[in-house]
Scaffold this motif. Sequence first.
Motif, PDB file in Angstrom:
ATOM      1  N   GLU A  94     -20.819  30.213  30.134  1.00 48.27           N
ATOM      2  CA  GLU A  94     -22.073  30.940  30.380  1.00 48.27           C
ATOM      3  C   GLU A  94     -23.166  29.981  30.867  1.00 48.27           C
ATOM      4  N   GLN A  95     -23.193  28.782  30.323  1.00 51.19           N
ATOM      5  CA  GLN A  95     -24.154  27.780  30.793  1.00 51.19           C
ATOM      6  C   GLN A  95     -23.850  27.380  32.234  1.00 51.19           C
ATOM      7  N   ASP A  96     -22.568  27.223  32.538  1.00 48.90           N
ATOM      8  CA  ASP A  96     -22.171  26.917  33.918  1.00 48.90           C
ATOM      9  C   ASP A  96     -22.607  28.030  34.860  1.00 48.90           C
ATOM     10  N   SER A  97     -22.462  29.272  34.407  1.00 48.92           N
ATOM     11  CA  SER A  97     -22.857  30.415  35.229  1.00 48.92           C
ATOM     12  C   SER A  97     -24.348  30.376  35.534  1.00 48.92           C
ATOM     13  N   GLU A  98     -25.151  30.071  34.541  1.00 42.88           N
ATOM     14  CA  GLU A  98     -26.596  29.963  34.752  1.00 42.88           C
ATOM     15  C   GLU A  98     -26.926  28.869  35.761  1.00 42.88           C
ATOM     16  N   LYS A  99     -26.224  27.749  35.652  1.00 43.82           N
ATOM     17  CA  LYS A  99     -26.454  26.627  36.572  1.00 43.82           C
ATOM     18  C   LYS A  99     -26.076  27.019  37.998  1.00 43.82           C
ATOM     19  N   ILE A 100     -24.937  27.676  38.157  1.00 45.99           N
ATOM     20  CA  ILE A 100     -24.488  28.099  39.487  1.00 45.99           C
ATOM     21  C   ILE A 100     -25.476  29.097  40.076  1.00 45.99           C
ATOM     22  N   GLU A 138     -19.544  27.969  48.985  1.00 53.48           N
ATOM     23  CA  GLU A 138     -18.832  27.216  47.952  1.00 53.48           C
ATOM     24  C   GLU A 138     -19.327  27.618  46.565  1.00 53.48           C
ATOM     25  N   LEU A 139     -20.636  27.749  46.414  1.00 58.09           N
ATOM     26  CA  LEU A 139     -21.197  28.184  45.135  1.00 58.09           C
ATOM     27  C   LEU A 139     -20.756  29.601  44.791  1.00 58.09           C
ATOM     28  N   GLU A 140     -20.650  30.436  45.809  1.00 57.32           N
ATOM     29  CA  GLU A 140     -20.205  31.813  45.594  1.00 57.32           C
ATOM     30  C   GLU A 140     -18.771  31.835  45.061  1.00 57.32           C
ATOM     31  N   ILE A 141     -17.916  30.994  45.607  1.00 56.65           N
ATOM     32  CA  ILE A 141     -16.532  30.886  45.131  1.00 56.65           C
ATOM     33  C   ILE A 141     -16.514  30.383  43.688  1.00 56.65           C
ATOM     34  N   GLN A 142     -17.334  29.375  43.386  1.00 58.42           N
ATOM     35  CA  GLN A 142     -17.424  28.867  42.022  1.00 58.42           C
ATOM     36  C   GLN A 142     -17.905  29.954  41.063  1.00 58.42           C
ATOM     37  N   ASP A 143     -18.869  30.753  41.521  1.00 55.86           N
ATOM     38  CA  ASP A 143     -19.421  31.831  40.700  1.00 55.86           C
ATOM     39  C   ASP A 143     -18.354  32.874  40.388  1.00 55.86           C
ATOM     40  N   SER A 156     -15.080  32.467  40.402  1.00 54.01           N
ATOM     41  CA  SER A 156     -14.108  31.840  39.510  1.00 54.01           C
ATOM     42  C   SER A 156     -14.639  31.757  38.084  1.00 54.01           C
ATOM     43  N   ASN A 157     -15.879  31.320  37.958  1.00 55.49           N
ATOM     44  CA  ASN A 157     -16.494  31.177  36.642  1.00 55.49           C
ATOM     45  C   ASN A 157     -16.587  32.530  35.939  1.00 55.49           C
ATOM     46  N   ASN A 158     -16.991  33.570  36.680  1.00 56.35           N
ATOM     47  CA  ASN A 158     -17.088  34.900  36.083  1.00 56.35           C
ATOM     48  C   ASN A 158     -15.721  35.409  35.626  1.00 56.35           C
ATOM     49  N   GLY A 159     -14.691  35.104  36.382  1.00 49.82           N
ATOM     50  CA  GLY A 159     -13.335  35.472  35.969  1.00 49.82           C
ATOM     51  C   GLY A 159     -12.931  34.774  34.682  1.00 49.82           C
ATOM     52  N   GLN A 160     -13.300  33.500  34.570  1.00 52.88           N
ATOM     53  CA  GLN A 160     -12.997  32.756  33.349  1.00 52.88           C
ATOM     54  C   GLN A 160     -13.765  33.324  32.152  1.00 52.88           C
ATOM     55  N   ILE A 161     -15.003  33.734  32.386  1.00 47.34           N
ATOM     56  CA  ILE A 161     -15.798  34.331  31.313  1.00 47.34           C
ATOM     57  C   ILE A 161     -15.146  35.633  30.839  1.00 47.34           C
TER      58      ILE A 161
END
Length: 71
Positions: free
Chosen positions: A15-21, A39-44, A46-51
């Motif tokens: 969740e902290q990573d999501s806020e940073k992204i 690139e940030l959109e792809i990270q976002d 991926s991160n949301n899927g992990q959450i």
Amino acid sequence: MELIEYMKLHLISLEQDSEKIQSQMNEFVEDFESDEYKELEIQDISNNGQIIATRHLLSVATDIMNIQGKE
């Protein structure tokens, strides 16, 4: 119980990573087509899927522990 505590901490980290992204993505408001934004959109994504996956596994593990605790 240690696994559940680990998953809770991992979820907080995600969740902290999501806020940073999201904060980084907001810097590109005027340039959604830039490589950096994409690139940030792809990270976002991926991160949301992990959450989502972590929340699901945490829910299942918590339910299992509650059932076993009642037996």
